[in-house]
Design a protein around this motif. Structure first.
Motif, short mmCIF file in Angstrom:
data_model
loop_
_atom_site.label_atom_id
_atom_site.label_comp_id
_atom_site.label_asym_id
_atom_site.label_seq_id
_atom_site.Cartn_x
_atom_site.Cartn_y
_atom_site.Cartn_z
N ASP A 1 0.84 -1.20 0.00
CA ASP A 1 0.00 0.00 0.00
C ASP A 1 0.87 1.25 0.00
OD1 ASP A 1 -1.96 -1.88 0.25
OD2 ASP A 1 -2.47 -1.40 2.32
N ARG A 2 0.34 2.32 -0.58
CA ARG A 2 1.05 3.58 -0.62
C ARG A 2 0.07 4.72 -0.36
NH1 ARG A 2 4.47 0.43 -0.29
NH2 ARG A 2 6.36 0.16 -1.56
N HIS A 3 0.57 5.83 0.15
CA HIS A 3 -0.27 7.01 0.34
C HIS A 3 0.51 8.25 -0.09
CE1 HIS A 3 1.96 6.57 4.19
NE2 HIS A 3 2.11 7.88 4.04
N VAL A 4 -0.22 9.30 -0.45
CA VAL A 4 0.37 10.57 -0.88
C VAL A 4 -0.38 11.70 -0.20
CG1 VAL A 4 0.95 12.07 -2.82
CG2 VAL A 4 0.98 9.58 -3.12
N LEU A 5 0.38 12.63 0.41
CA LEU A 5 -0.20 13.80 1.07
C LEU A 5 0.45 15.05 0.49
CD1 LEU A 5 0.35 12.51 4.73
CD2 LEU A 5 -1.64 12.07 3.29
N LEU A 6 -0.35 15.90 -0.14
CA LEU A 6 0.20 17.11 -0.75
C LEU A 6 -0.67 18.34 -0.41
CD1 LEU A 6 1.20 15.80 -4.30
CD2 LEU A 6 2.73 16.32 -2.38
N PRO A 7 -0.61 18.81 0.84
CA PRO A 7 -1.34 20.05 1.16
C PRO A 7 -0.80 21.25 0.39
CG PRO A 7 -0.73 18.84 3.16
CD PRO A 7 0.02 18.21 2.03
N GLU A 8 0.48 21.18 -0.03
CA GLU A 8 1.11 22.27 -0.78
C GLU A 8 1.02 22.01 -2.28
OE1 GLU A 8 2.76 20.47 1.55
OE2 GLU A 8 2.38 21.83 3.23
N PHE A 9 -0.13 21.58 -2.75
CA PHE A 9 -0.33 21.21 -4.15
C PHE A 9 -0.05 22.41 -5.07
CE2 PHE A 9 -2.83 20.38 -7.99
CZ PHE A 9 -2.56 19.04 -8.23
N SER B 1 -0.68 29.79 -9.21
CA SER B 1 -0.51 31.04 -8.48
C SER B 1 -1.80 31.83 -8.29
CB SER B 1 0.52 31.92 -9.20
OG SER B 1 0.13 32.14 -10.55
N ASP B 2 -2.97 31.21 -8.52
CA ASP B 2 -4.22 31.93 -8.29
C ASP B 2 -4.52 31.97 -6.79
OD1 ASP B 2 -5.02 29.36 -7.74
OD2 ASP B 2 -6.24 29.12 -9.54
N ASP B 3 -5.68 32.47 -6.44
CA ASP B 3 -6.03 32.65 -5.02
C ASP B 3 -6.82 31.48 -4.46
OD1 ASP B 3 -4.80 35.15 -4.90
OD2 ASP B 3 -6.59 36.16 -5.67
N VAL B 4 -6.84 30.35 -5.14
CA VAL B 4 -7.62 29.19 -4.70
C VAL B 4 -6.69 28.15 -4.07
CG1 VAL B 4 -9.20 27.37 -5.43
CG2 VAL B 4 -9.26 29.60 -6.57
N ASP B 5 -6.96 27.78 -2.84
CA ASP B 5 -6.17 26.74 -2.18
C ASP B 5 -6.49 25.37 -2.76
OD1 ASP B 5 -4.55 28.14 -0.53
OD2 ASP B 5 -5.70 27.82 1.30
N ARG B 6 -5.48 24.54 -2.91
CA ARG B 6 -5.67 23.17 -3.38
C ARG B 6 -4.83 22.23 -2.52
NH1 ARG B 6 -5.16 26.46 -7.71
NH2 ARG B 6 -6.88 26.52 -9.22
N ALA B 7 -5.40 21.08 -2.21
CA ALA B 7 -4.68 20.05 -1.46
C ALA B 7 -5.09 18.69 -2.01
CB ALA B 7 -4.99 20.14 0.04
N TYR B 8 -4.13 17.80 -2.10
CA TYR B 8 -4.35 16.48 -2.72
C TYR B 8 -3.96 15.38 -1.75
CZ TYR B 8 -3.25 12.48 -5.80
OH TYR B 8 -3.16 11.23 -6.37
N PHE B 9 -4.81 14.34 -1.69
CA PHE B 9 -4.54 13.19 -0.83
C PHE B 9 -4.95 11.92 -1.59
CE2 PHE B 9 -5.78 16.84 1.69
CZ PHE B 9 -4.70 16.99 2.53
N ALA B 10 -4.20 10.84 -1.39
CA ALA B 10 -4.53 9.60 -2.10
C ALA B 10 -4.04 8.39 -1.31
CB ALA B 10 -3.93 9.60 -3.49
N VAL B 11 -4.75 7.28 -1.49
CA VAL B 11 -4.37 5.99 -0.92
C VAL B 11 -4.43 4.96 -2.05
CG1 VAL B 11 -5.12 4.10 0.59
CG2 VAL B 11 -5.10 6.46 1.44
N PHE B 12 -3.39 4.13 -2.14
CA PHE B 12 -3.32 3.08 -3.15
C PHE B 12 -3.09 1.74 -2.47
CE2 PHE B 12 -1.76 7.02 -5.04
CZ PHE B 12 -2.61 7.15 -6.12
N GLY C 1 -0.71 -8.21 -6.01
CA GLY C 1 0.13 -8.89 -6.98
C GLY C 1 1.50 -8.26 -7.14
N GLY C 2 1.94 -7.53 -6.14
CA GLY C 2 3.20 -6.81 -6.20
C GLY C 2 3.00 -5.33 -5.93
N VAL C 3 4.08 -4.62 -5.76
CA VAL C 3 4.01 -3.22 -5.36
C VAL C 3 4.19 -2.25 -6.53
CG1 VAL C 3 6.48 -2.85 -4.88
CG2 VAL C 3 4.75 -1.67 -3.48
#
Length: 325
Positions: A109-117, A124-135, A139-141
Motif C-alpha cells: 500500500d502507498r499514500h500521498v499527502l500534498l497540502p502544498e499542491f 498562483s491563483d487565489d484558490v487553495d488546493r490540497a491532494y490526498f490519495a491511498v493506493f 500482486g506486487g508493489v
C-alpha cells in the motif's frame, strides 16, 4: 516523477518547511524542463502495440533524476542568497497517517499527502488546493508505487486543473492506468492497485476512485458515505464485465474471472478490459461543518464499519490528547 516524492522527505528531514520544499521542487522541475531532454531519451526500446511509442516518450530515469537533484541543489544555493516571496497557505490542514502491513510478506500500500499542491505545480491563483490519495496494491508493489508517483503529477499538469478540477482528477486515473500498462507490457509486470484520491479546491471536495479503497466524510459527528466501491458483485459492474465476455464467480468472495475481488483498478494487464481503469468521481460543497475526511483501503473498512469510525477516531484522539481544529 519519482524525484518529486524522493525530494520532499529529503528536504523536510533537513528542517525545510513543506511550503518552501514544494516551491523549491517546482523551481527545480522548471529548470529541468528548460533543458534539452532529448539527451535523456532512451534509444532502441522495443514496444508492443501500435502507437505506444508515439504516445509515450521513454527517458533514462537515473540520468534525469541526477539532473533534477543537481538543479535542486543549484536552486537551494540561489534561494539561500535571496529568498523569493512565497504565498503561504490560507487554510491549515491537520493531517494524520497510519499504515500497517498485517500478514503480507511485503507492504503493497502507498499514500500521498500534498497540502502544498499549488506550490508544487506553480499554481498562483487565489484558490487553495490540497491532494490526498491511498493506493492498495495487489500482486506486487509496482502498480501502487507507480500510481503514488505519477497520478498527482498527471492531475497537476492536466489542462483542466483550474477550470474543471473534477475532470482533471478523474481523467488522470485513466491516463495513469494507460501509462502503467505501457510500462507493464515492456517489463512484464502483472500487479495492480486500487486507488482513491481527494482534491480539495477552495470550498469544494472532488473525489475519484478505482476499486474498493474508500473515502468517507465525518460531519458533525456523523459518518457520511461519499462513494460506492467497485466490486464485482455490483449489478452494474457484473453487467459490464459479462458484456465484455468476462465472468463473475464466487470463490470465498465474488471475483472477476475467478481472480480479482475488485472490478476496477490501475494495472492488472492480464485482466483488462474486464478490470477497468475508468474511474468514478464526485464533487461536494464544503460548508465548514465537516469534522474530517478519511481515506483508507478496504482492509480498514472490512474491519471497521462506517458507523464505528467516529467513535474509533474520537477514542484515539482522547488517548493521544490530540485536538482536532
Amino acid at each position: 516523477m519519482q524525484s518529486i516524492l524522493l525530494s520532499l522527505p529529503f528536504l523536510t528531514s533537513r528542517d525545510v518547511s513543506p511550503l518552501l520544499a514544494a516551491s523549491l521542487i517546482h523551481a527545480a522541475v522548471d529548470e529541468v524542463l528548460q533543458t534539452d531532454l532529448t539527451e535523456f531519451k532512451l534509444q532502441n526500446v522495443e514496444t508492443e502495440g501500435e502507437g505506444d511509442e508515439e504516445r509515450f516518450t521513454l527517458l533514462d530515469g537515473e540520468s534525469l533524476q541526477r539532473c533534477f537533484f543537481n538543479k535542486l541543489r543549484d536552486v537551494c544555493s540561489e534561494w539561500q542568497k535571496q529568498l523569493p516571496p512565497l504565498r503561504p497557505l490560507t487554510r491549515f490542514l491537520l493531517v494524520s497517517i497510519h499504515a500497517i502491513r498485517n500478514t503480507r510478506r511485503k507492504m503493497e500500500d502507498r499514500h500521498v499527502l500534498l497540502p502544498e499542491f499549488n506550490q508544487l505545480f506553480g499554481l498562483s491563483d487565489d484558490v487553495d488546493r490540497a491532494y490526498f490519495a491511498v493506493f492498495d496494491g495487489h500482486g506486487g508493489v509496482d502498480a501502487a508505487n507507480y500510481s503514488a508517483t505519477h497520478l498527482h503529477v498527471n492531475v497537476g499538469l492536466h489542462e483542466e486543473i483550474v477550470k474543471n478540477p473534477a475532470e482533471a482528477l478523474k481523467c488522470s486515473f485513466q491516463k495513469t492506468d494507460e501509462m502503467f500498462l505501457f510500462k507493464a507490457k515492456r517489463e512484464k509486470l502483472r500487479s495492480g492497485t486500487t486507488g482513491v484520491s481527494a482534491l480539495i479546491v477552495g470550498n469544494k471536495l472532488h473525489i475519484a476512485w478505482l476499486g474498493d479503497s474508500q473515502v468517507m466524510l465525518v460531519q458533525q459527528g456523523k459518518a457520511v458515505t461519499l462513494m460506492e466501491p467497485h466490486k464485482p458483485e455490483r449489478e452494474d459492474e457484473r453487467a459490464r464485465i459479462e458484456t465484455l465476455g468476462g465472468c463473475v464467480t464466487y470463490m470465498d468472495c465474488w471475483r472477476v474471472n475467478g481472480t480479482l475481488a475488485v472490478s476496477r483498478a490501475i494495472g492488472d494487464i492480464c485482466q483488462k478490459p474486464y478490470v477497468s481503469g475508468d474511474a468514478d468521481g464526485d464533487s461536494f460543497e464544503l460548508t465548514g461543518s465537516e469534522d474530517y475526511l478519511l481515506l483508507a483501503c478496504d482492509g480498514f473498512f472490512d474491519a471497521i464499519k462506517p458507523h464505528e469510525v467516529v467513535d474509533l477516531v474520537l477514542d484515539h484522539l482522547m488517548q493521544t490528547k490530540v485536538n482536532l481544529v
